[in-house]
Design a protein around this motif. Structure first.
Motif, PDB file in Angstrom:
ATOM      1  N   ASP A  69       0.798  -1.224   0.000  1.00 43.05           N
ATOM      2  CA  ASP A  69       0.000   0.000   0.000  1.00 43.05           C
ATOM      3  C   ASP A  69       0.833   1.278   0.000  1.00 43.05           C
ATOM      4  O   ASP A  69       0.288   2.360  -0.077  1.00 43.05           O
ATOM      5  N   ARG A  70       2.134   1.159   0.081  1.00 43.19           N
ATOM      6  CA  ARG A  70       2.997   2.336   0.142  1.00 43.19           C
ATOM      7  C   ARG A  70       3.502   2.715  -1.245  1.00 43.19           C
ATOM      8  O   ARG A  70       3.682   1.861  -2.097  1.00 43.19           O
ATOM      9  N   THR A  71       3.780   4.023  -1.406  1.00 38.87           N
ATOM     10  CA  THR A  71       4.378   4.448  -2.678  1.00 38.87           C
ATOM     11  C   THR A  71       5.891   4.285  -2.627  1.00 38.87           C
ATOM     12  O   THR A  71       6.507   4.010  -3.648  1.00 38.87           O
ATOM     13  N   HIS A  72       6.481   4.444  -1.442  1.00 34.75           N
ATOM     14  CA  HIS A  72       7.926   4.284  -1.269  1.00 34.75           C
ATOM     15  C   HIS A  72       8.186   3.569   0.043  1.00 34.75           C
ATOM     16  O   HIS A  72       7.573   3.887   1.058  1.00 34.75           O
ATOM     17  N   THR A  73       9.097   2.628   0.019  1.00 30.29           N
ATOM     18  CA  THR A  73       9.464   1.895   1.234  1.00 30.29           C
ATOM     19  C   THR A  73      10.939   1.542   1.156  1.00 30.29           C
ATOM     20  O   THR A  73      11.424   1.140   0.106  1.00 30.29           O
ATOM     21  N   VAL A  74      11.648   1.716   2.265  1.00 27.28           N
ATOM     22  CA  VAL A  74      13.029   1.273   2.349  1.00 27.28           C
ATOM     23  C   VAL A  74      13.086   0.180   3.402  1.00 27.28           C
ATOM     24  O   VAL A  74      12.625   0.371   4.527  1.00 27.28           O
ATOM     25  N   ILE A  75      13.611  -0.972   3.005  1.00 27.70           N
ATOM     26  CA  ILE A  75      13.808  -2.068   3.945  1.00 27.70           C
ATOM     27  C   ILE A  75      15.290  -2.413   3.891  1.00 27.70           C
ATOM     28  O   ILE A  75      15.808  -2.786   2.839  1.00 27.70           O
ATOM     29  N   VAL A  76      15.965  -2.252   4.988  1.00 25.99           N
ATOM     30  CA  VAL A  76      17.382  -2.588   5.060  1.00 25.99           C
ATOM     31  C   VAL A  76      17.482  -4.011   5.604  1.00 25.99           C
ATOM     32  O   VAL A  76      16.924  -4.315   6.653  1.00 25.99           O
ATOM     33  N   VAL A  77      18.168  -4.870   4.853  1.00 29.50           N
ATOM     34  CA  VAL A  77      18.253  -6.282   5.209  1.00 29.50           C
ATOM     35  C   VAL A  77      19.708  -6.633   5.508  1.00 29.50           C
ATOM     36  O   VAL A  77      20.571  -6.484   4.651  1.00 29.50           O
ATOM     37  N   ALA A  78      19.964  -7.093   6.713  1.00 29.15           N
ATOM     38  CA  ALA A  78      21.317  -7.517   7.076  1.00 29.15           C
ATOM     39  C   ALA A  78      21.682  -8.771   6.295  1.00 29.15           C
ATOM     40  O   ALA A  78      20.826  -9.629   6.052  1.00 29.15           O
ATOM     41  N   GLU A  79      22.926  -8.881   5.874  1.00 26.68           N
ATOM     42  CA  GLU A  79      23.352 -10.043   5.089  1.00 26.68           C
ATOM     43  C   GLU A  79      23.198 -11.358   5.849  1.00 26.68           C
ATOM     44  O   GLU A  79      23.165 -12.407   5.248  1.00 26.68           O
ATOM     45  N   GLY A  80      23.050 -11.296   7.165  1.00 26.37           N
ATOM     46  CA  GLY A  80      22.855 -12.506   7.947  1.00 26.37           C
ATOM     47  C   GLY A  80      21.424 -13.036   7.894  1.00 26.37           C
ATOM     48  O   GLY A  80      21.143 -14.122   8.388  1.00 26.37           O
ATOM     49  N   TYR A  81      20.522 -12.273   7.271  1.00 29.85           N
ATOM     50  CA  TYR A  81      19.116 -12.661   7.205  1.00 29.85           C
ATOM     51  C   TYR A  81      18.963 -14.012   6.509  1.00 29.85           C
ATOM     52  O   TYR A  81      19.387 -14.193   5.380  1.00 29.85           O
ATOM     53  N   CYS A  82      18.379 -14.980   7.204  1.00 25.82           N
ATOM     54  CA  CYS A  82      18.108 -16.330   6.677  1.00 25.82           C
ATOM     55  C   CYS A  82      19.360 -16.973   6.077  1.00 25.82           C
ATOM     56  O   CYS A  82      19.269 -17.761   5.133  1.00 25.82           O
TER      57      CYS A  82
ATOM     58  N   GLN B 123      21.532   6.114   4.722  1.00 26.21           N
ATOM     59  CA  GLN B 123      20.310   6.930   4.663  1.00 26.21           C
ATOM     60  C   GLN B 123      20.387   7.929   3.511  1.00 26.21           C
ATOM     61  O   GLN B 123      19.420   8.113   2.768  1.00 26.21           O
ATOM     62  N   ARG B 124      21.531   8.564   3.343  1.00 29.69           N
ATOM     63  CA  ARG B 124      21.687   9.553   2.272  1.00 29.69           C
ATOM     64  C   ARG B 124      21.619   8.893   0.899  1.00 29.69           C
ATOM     65  O   ARG B 124      21.027   9.434  -0.036  1.00 29.69           O
ATOM     66  N   MET B 125      22.212   7.696   0.776  1.00 35.91           N
ATOM     67  CA  MET B 125      22.154   6.983  -0.497  1.00 35.91           C
ATOM     68  C   MET B 125      20.710   6.581  -0.798  1.00 35.91           C
ATOM     69  O   MET B 125      20.256   6.695  -1.942  1.00 35.91           O
ATOM     70  N   ALA B 126      19.970   6.114   0.213  1.00 33.30           N
ATOM     71  CA  ALA B 126      18.575   5.719   0.011  1.00 33.30           C
ATOM     72  C   ALA B 126      17.737   6.926  -0.400  1.00 33.30           C
ATOM     73  O   ALA B 126      16.902   6.832  -1.311  1.00 33.30           O
ATOM     74  N   GLN B 127      17.962   8.078   0.234  1.00 36.95           N
ATOM     75  CA  GLN B 127      17.246   9.286  -0.145  1.00 36.95           C
ATOM     76  C   GLN B 127      17.535   9.645  -1.601  1.00 36.95           C
ATOM     77  O   GLN B 127      16.631  10.033  -2.348  1.00 36.95           O
ATOM     78  N   GLN B 128      18.781   9.484  -2.006  1.00 41.44           N
ATOM     79  CA  GLN B 128      19.162   9.817  -3.379  1.00 41.44           C
ATOM     80  C   GLN B 128      18.497   8.859  -4.372  1.00 41.44           C
ATOM     81  O   GLN B 128      18.045   9.279  -5.434  1.00 41.44           O
TER      82      GLN B 128
ATOM     83  N   LEU C  46      16.118  10.195  -7.331  1.00 38.39           N
ATOM     84  CA  LEU C  46      16.374   9.869  -8.733  1.00 38.39           C
ATOM     85  C   LEU C  46      15.156   9.190  -9.354  1.00 38.39           C
ATOM     86  O   LEU C  46      14.779   9.487 -10.492  1.00 38.39           O
ATOM     87  N   ASP C  47      14.532   8.286  -8.605  1.00 33.51           N
ATOM     88  CA  ASP C  47      13.343   7.614  -9.100  1.00 33.51           C
ATOM     89  C   ASP C  47      12.201   8.610  -9.299  1.00 33.51           C
ATOM     90  O   ASP C  47      11.505   8.573 -10.310  1.00 33.51           O
ATOM     91  N   ARG C  48      12.036   9.506  -8.355  1.00 36.08           N
ATOM     92  CA  ARG C  48      10.965  10.517  -8.447  1.00 36.08           C
ATOM     93  C   ARG C  48      11.127  11.365  -9.699  1.00 36.08           C
ATOM     94  O   ARG C  48      10.160  11.725 -10.357  1.00 36.08           O
ATOM     95  N   GLN C  49      12.382  11.673 -10.043  1.00 35.94           N
ATOM     96  CA  GLN C  49      12.658  12.496 -11.218  1.00 35.94           C
ATOM     97  C   GLN C  49      12.801  11.658 -12.495  1.00 35.94           C
ATOM     98  O   GLN C  49      13.117  12.194 -13.547  1.00 35.94           O
ATOM     99  N   ALA C  50      12.587  10.338 -12.374  1.00 39.85           N
ATOM    100  CA  ALA C  50      12.701   9.411 -13.513  1.00 39.85           C
ATOM    101  C   ALA C  50      14.086   9.457 -14.148  1.00 39.85           C
ATOM    102  O   ALA C  50      14.238   9.327 -15.355  1.00 39.85           O
TER     103      ALA C  50
END
Length: 140
Positions: free
Chosen positions: A3-16, A72-77, A81-85
Motif C-alpha cells: 500500500d505504500r508508494t515508497h518503502t526502504v527495507i534494510v536487510v542484514a546479510e545474515g538474514y536467513c 540513509q543519504r544513499m537511500a534518499q538519493q 532519482l526515481d521521483r525524477q525518472a
C-alpha cells in the motif's frame, strides 16, 4: 509494503543465512527477502524494487554513525532519482555532497596485482612434499 508508494527495507546479510545456504541459494539477503515477499502474493511484481547488497569493509564490525548516515543519504538519493525518472545512474556521496554519476562515466578496474595472483596460485596449488623438506598447502 503493497500500500505504500515508497518503502526502504534494510536487510542484514545474515538474514536467513542458514536457510539460504541449505537451499544452495546464491541470492543476497535483500533479494532473498524480496522473493519471499513476492511468494506471499501480496506484493505487486510490477512494483519497482531495488535489492542492493551492502557490506562493510570490516566483517563483523557494528555499523558506525557514518555507515548509517551514508546508507540513509544513499537511500534518499535513490528515491529522488526515481521521483525524477532519472535512470542509468549511481547515487554518490563525495565529501558529504550527495549526487550521482552516469553509468557511462564509471570505470571498473577488476585487475589483480600480479604478486597477489602468484601468492594465491601458490597457496592453492595441490602439491605435497616435494622431497626437499618443504611442504606446501594443499587445496581442499
Amino acid at each position: 509494503v503493497q500500500d505504500r508508494t515508497h518503502t526502504v527495507i534494510v536487510v542484514a546479510e545474515g538474514y536467513c543465512r542458514d536457510e539460504r545456504k541449505a537451499k544452495k541459494s546464491e541470492d543476497s539477503a535483500s533479494l532473498y527477502l524480496y522473493k519471499q515477499l513476492l511468494a506471499t502474493g501480496r506484493l505487486d511484481p510490477k512494483k519497482k524494487v531495488v535489492c542492493e547488497p551492502f557490506t562493510r569493509m570490516v566483517r563483523g564490525a557494528a555499523p558506525n554513525n557514518l555507515d548509517v548516515t551514508l546508507s540513509q543519504r544513499m537511500a534518499q538519493q535513490v528515491f529522488e532519482l526515481d521521483r525524477q525518472a532519472i535512470t542509468q545512474v549511481m547515487p554518490t556521496v563525495k565529501s558529504h555532497m550527495v549526487g550521482y554519476s552516469s553509468f557511462s562515466d564509471i570505470d571498473t578496474d577488476n585487475t589483480v596485482d600480479p604478486e597477489l595472483a602468484r601468492l594465491a596460485d601458490h597457496l592453492t596449488t595441490d602439491v605435497s612434499n616435494e622431497g626437499n623438506g618443504c611442504c606446501r598447502l594443499q587445496s581442499p
